[in-house]
Design an enzyme around this catalytic site. Structure first.
Site, mmCIF file in Angstrom:
data_model
loop_
_atom_site.group_PDB
_atom_site.id
_atom_site.type_symbol
_atom_site.label_atom_id
_atom_site.label_comp_id
_atom_site.label_asym_id
_atom_site.label_seq_id
_atom_site.Cartn_x
_atom_site.Cartn_y
_atom_site.Cartn_z
ATOM 1 N N SER A 97 0.855 -1.188 0.000
ATOM 2 C CA SER A 97 0.000 0.000 0.000
ATOM 3 C C SER A 97 0.886 1.231 0.000
ATOM 4 O O SER A 97 1.979 1.205 0.573
ATOM 5 C CB SER A 97 -0.861 -0.012 1.262
ATOM 6 O OG SER A 97 -1.399 1.269 1.505
ATOM 7 N N SER A 157 -12.760 1.071 4.414
ATOM 8 C CA SER A 157 -12.632 -0.393 4.377
ATOM 9 C C SER A 157 -13.559 -1.001 3.319
ATOM 10 O O SER A 157 -13.134 -1.879 2.555
ATOM 11 C CB SER A 157 -12.865 -1.010 5.753
ATOM 12 O OG SER A 157 -14.067 -0.540 6.290
ATOM 13 N N ASP A 201 -22.589 0.198 3.309
ATOM 14 C CA ASP A 201 -21.319 0.752 2.818
ATOM 15 C C ASP A 201 -20.904 0.083 1.513
ATOM 16 O O ASP A 201 -20.555 0.753 0.531
ATOM 17 C CB ASP A 201 -20.199 0.546 3.848
ATOM 18 C CG ASP A 201 -20.509 1.231 5.161
ATOM 19 O OD1 ASP A 201 -21.472 2.017 5.198
ATOM 20 O OD2 ASP A 201 -19.791 0.960 6.137
HETATM 21 C C1 GLA Z 1 -20.863 1.428 9.552
HETATM 22 C C2 GLA Z 1 -21.332 0.086 9.017
HETATM 23 C C3 GLA Z 1 -22.607 0.227 8.203
HETATM 24 C C4 GLA Z 1 -23.672 1.009 8.975
HETATM 25 C C5 GLA Z 1 -23.085 2.307 9.540
HETATM 26 C C6 GLA Z 1 -24.060 3.020 10.423
HETATM 27 O O1 GLA Z 1 -20.470 2.255 8.508
HETATM 28 O O2 GLA Z 1 -20.333 -0.502 8.228
HETATM 29 O O3 GLA Z 1 -23.090 -1.045 7.829
HETATM 30 O O4 GLA Z 1 -24.252 0.237 9.967
HETATM 31 O O5 GLA Z 1 -21.900 2.056 10.292
HETATM 32 O O6 GLA Z 1 -25.172 3.425 9.698
#
Ligand code: GLA
Length: 417
Positions: A97, A157, A201
């Protein structure tokens, strides 16, 4: 030499770094490759260095709802993770990286277990998903370069996971759908890394579109791309730069508490997921929570947050950014008071932001416990906002905030296709 800047990355420089780290592959000895580097079997896989990008994401409203089967409203951002990758066919897995001074080389029998608590667990978790599905991944060199700040709640991530899944799918011609790659990336995080996150995400990072946000039903994965017509407003992120501690265990605790709330409610309500809960039904069954006020508060957040998402999206579509901002504020207050995922630095940033002229909404975004706030404000106020809010925040906390005006960007893609 002219610079090719893609999302802020200097591709030529990264290719040089790739060759420095991994060397130039000698094709002449490999019968498996044709002279142009493509695989002799005619598959799309080859040993050329290929480039892929996945953005980070910011969630505009609807936090801690995804793992309850509720609704979220994220968009992609213009920074993210770039991956330079090539197939090696030597059954070795090399990772480097530009963000961390490290190099790891693992053999095939080492890639099914975690590598300390190193960031390479994200690509390893994804590889594990491919291997579990029976794909023969016979060696890769990978150079990652990210410009999403780590631990800022902007899904650095998920962006690493999704860019890895997308790239492996392409260069090994696995033929998996983007939706399947999203699910594999979430599974990598749940099963390999041990964070019981929902799907928001990975979904956002994969599916984002320029200038759109995604209204996502996290239970059914139905979704609608909504134009992010901000008119005279801008979205500015403010990073607390607070060190996040206890993040993962506190997050998993919230998931478990929501599970407790669901189990209590299911004694009387025919719901399959907490995300289906209506606010009025919760109040009507408040008595169930006599022994577990924490579970009640978690359910109160989830049901009210889902209602806020449903009100916020039409407000945006009607150009009512003031109402959208009000709902953002209510979201933060609920995450602070009912879900207990805010922090002193986050609250200071939000308070300072809301007091600033031109700001219509300010809330923490993502998991909380530190990270960023997302702010909706008049375009003309941005410069003063950055200065004043930054100063107040520093006086209150001794920390220096970073600010980024975001341009909602597209999801994962190949750059040299
Ligand atoms: C993190 C988690 C998501 C979600 C958010 C809160 O980013 O990876 O899945 O739960 O927190 O909304």
């Amino acid at each position: 030499m002219s610079k090719t800047l893609v999302n802020g990355f200097n591709i030529e420089r990264l290719l040089e770094r790739f060759n420095e780290k991994f060397g130039v592959l000698d094709n002449s000895a490999a019968d498996d490759f044709t002279s142009d580097g493509s695989a002799a079997d005619g598959s799309a896989a080859d040993n050329k260095v290929q480039q892929f990008f996945a953005p980070g994401r910011v969630n505009l409203i609807g936090d801690h709802t995804d793992y309850t089967g509720g609704f979220a409203f994220p968009c992609g951002i213009d920074s993210g993770s770039l991956l330079l990758i090539r197939r090696t066919r030597d059954n070795q897995f090399r990772f480097a990286s530009t963000n961390f001074d490290m190099f790891a080389q693992l053999s095939k029998d080492q890639i099914n277990k975690t590598y300390g608590d190193n960031w390479i667990n994200y690509p390893l978790g994804v590889l594990d998903q491919f291997v579990k599905r029976g794909f023969d991944i016979d060696g890769i060199d990978c150079l990652f370069s990210g410009n999403v700040p780590n631990g800022a709640g902007l899904s650095s991530s998920a962006s690493i996971e999704v860019v890895t899944a997308f790239a492996i799918n392409e260069i090994f011609a696995c033929g998996l759908s983007l939706m399947e790659l999203v699910k594999m990336s979430q599974a990598a995080e749940n099963d390999f890394v041990g964070m019981q996150c929902g799907i928001m995400d990975q979904f956002a990072v994969a599916m984002a579109r320029d200038n759109h946000a995604i209204l996502l039903n996290c239970e059914t994965l139905e979704h609608r791309q909504i134009p992010l017509a901000l008119n005279d407003f801008a979205i500015v992120l403010a990073n607390t730069n607070q060190r996040r501690e206890l993040n993962e265990s506190a997050y998993n605790e919230r998931v478990a508490e929501c599970g407790r709330a669901l189990a209590l409610l299911q004694q009387h309500l025919p719901i399959k997921a907490l995300g289906e809960l209506q606010e009025a039904d919760l109040e009507a069954h408040k008595g169930l929570f006599e022994q577990d006020n924490i579970a009640y508060l978690r359910a109160k957040h989830v049901s009210s947050e889902n209602a806020r998402v449903h009100a916020a999206v039409p407000a945006l579509e009607q150009g009512d950014l003031i109402q959208f901002g009000r709902l953002m504020n209510a979201s933060h207050d609920s995450l602070r008071d009912c879900f207990h995922v805010s922090s002193e630095p986050l609250d200071h940033l939000v308070t300072a932001a809301r007091a600033h002229p031109g700001v219509v909404g300010s809330r923490l975004t993502g998991a909380g416990f530190g990270g960023c706030t997302v702010n909706l404000l008049h375009k003309d106020s941005v410069n003063q906002f950055v200065k004043n809010v930054g100063d107040i925040y520093q006086t209150k906390t001794g920390l220096t905030a970073d600010f980024y005006t975001i341009a909602p960007g597209a999801g994962v893609r190949a750059l040299n296709a």
